[in-house]
Design an enzyme around this catalytic site. Structure first.
Site, PDB file in Angstrom:
ATOM      1  N   HIS A  40       0.841  -1.205   0.000  1.00 34.54           N
ATOM      2  CA  HIS A  40       0.000   0.000   0.000  1.00 34.54           C
ATOM      3  C   HIS A  40       0.871   1.249   0.000  1.00 34.54           C
ATOM      4  O   HIS A  40       2.018   1.200   0.437  1.00 34.54           O
ATOM      5  CB  HIS A  40      -0.816   0.094   1.297  1.00 34.54           C
ATOM      6  N   THR A  42       0.416   5.116   1.925  1.00 35.05           N
ATOM      7  CA  THR A  42      -0.443   5.688   2.963  1.00 35.05           C
ATOM      8  C   THR A  42      -1.329   6.795   2.407  1.00 35.05           C
ATOM      9  O   THR A  42      -2.464   6.963   2.868  1.00 35.05           O
ATOM     10  CB  THR A  42       0.389   6.264   4.123  1.00 35.05           C
ATOM     11  N   GLU A 103       2.433  -0.885   4.626  1.00 34.06           N
ATOM     12  CA  GLU A 103       2.087   0.482   4.220  1.00 34.06           C
ATOM     13  C   GLU A 103       3.389   1.231   3.950  1.00 34.06           C
ATOM     14  O   GLU A 103       4.306   1.222   4.781  1.00 34.06           O
ATOM     15  CB  GLU A 103       1.306   1.205   5.318  1.00 34.06           C
ATOM     16  N   HIS A 151      -2.742  -3.308  -3.209  1.00 35.85           N
ATOM     17  CA  HIS A 151      -4.110  -3.068  -2.735  1.00 35.85           C
ATOM     18  C   HIS A 151      -5.032  -2.850  -3.939  1.00 35.85           C
ATOM     19  O   HIS A 151      -6.194  -3.258  -3.935  1.00 35.85           O
ATOM     20  CB  HIS A 151      -4.119  -1.846  -1.803  1.00 35.85           C
ATOM     21  N   ASP A 161      -3.619   2.186  -4.765  1.00 39.97           N
ATOM     22  CA  ASP A 161      -2.278   2.100  -4.181  1.00 39.97           C
ATOM     23  C   ASP A 161      -1.653   0.712  -4.355  1.00 39.97           C
ATOM     24  O   ASP A 161      -2.381  -0.277  -4.433  1.00 39.97           O
ATOM     25  CB  ASP A 161      -2.308   2.509  -2.693  1.00 39.97           C
TER      26      ASP A 161
HETATM   27 ZN   LIG Z   1      -4.075   0.462   0.671  1.00 39.81          ZN
END
Ligand SMILES: [Zn+2]
Length: 257
Positions: A40, A42, A103, A151, A161
């Site tokens: 991902h 953020t 993340e 993601h 992302d």
């Molecule tokens: Zn994500």
């Protein structure tokens, strides 16, 4: 309350002990609960990212800061982090339960001066750290290269992302994700230039690849969105979601039986 004392006495009489567990026999058939690794960005400034991921109803196992580059573990790997949300890949849903989430601190998509959406770049040192972290996690859990995902793969209608500036090719070069053979893509492209497949073909191949996609037989908004996410990963130079020969060739090579 009047049963409390007799119950307590009964427990003491029974030894008040937990059952003894013998671990001398171990099952051959087992694996890690973590079957997927999800990446991902953020999409928020640093302090806000850390606050959201530690204090709100979302989390990830790891957060990789950009400046200075540093890895934080917010959730232990044997516990579930809440990073995937409503998600699906090859028919497997609710991927929080079966994944590790990373993340990456990055502001994500922002409106540029001309109003067009632009994505922030990732510093090389941050990517070097992410690559090393991915390498360690997949080794620890035996996660397959085709299950190291974005993601935007597992929740394409909600998420973009880690976006088109994330260098997936770098992970491919390190053997950490599956990647289409460029020679095969080049070989198949002319046939698709001569005759571009229809929407039903694209939808069938995107579904085989792993996306949860409705087979409408039309280049509808959902198909455009999912094609765009696919292009962000494998052909980030152009990710407008329009079907083209190169996208068809990449998809064909990736989903070849
Ligand atoms: Zn994500």
């Amino acid at each position: 309350m009047r049963f409390a004392l007799p119950c307590l006495l009964l427990l003491i009489a029974a030894g008040c002990a937990r059952p003894a567990i013998d671990t001398s026999h171990r099952a051959k058939s087992q694996d890690s609960r973590a079957q997927f690794l999800i990446l991902h960005f953020t999409g928020e400034p640093w302090e806000r990212s850390m606050h959201i991921l530690t204090e709100e109803n979302v989390s990830a196992h790891y957060l990789v800061r950009d400046n200075p580059v540093k890895v934080y573990r917010l959730v232990d790997e044997d516990r579930r982090a809440w990073h995937a949300g409503v998600s699906s890949w090859k028919g497997q849903t609710q991927l929080n339960a079966a994944s590790i989430g990373i993340e990456i601190q990055n502001l994500g998509d922002v409106a540029g001066p001309d109003g067009k959406v632009v994505y922030h770049p990732y510093p090389k040192e941050q990517i070097d750290t992410v690559v090393e972290l991915v390498r360690q996690i997949v080794a620890r859990h035996g996660i397959r290269p085709d299950r190291v995902l974005a993601h935007s793969d597992i929740a394409p209608m909600r998420k973009v992302d880690p976006g088109p500036t994330f260098p997936w090719k770098r992970l491919a070069d390190e053997g950490l994700i599956t990647w289409p053979d460029p020679a095969k893509v080049a070989a198949r492209k002319p046939a698709f230039e001569a005759s571009l497949p229809d929407a039903a073909w694209f939808q069938a191949r995107l579904a085989t690849h792993g996306f949860d996609i409705a087979r409408t037989g039309a280049f509808d908004a959902a198909t455009t969105r999912i094609l765009g996410n696919f292009q962000m990963k494998y052909r980030p130079e152009v990710y407008d979601g329009r079907p083209d020969a190169e996208t068809a060739a990449i998809l064909d090579v990736l989903t070849a039986p």
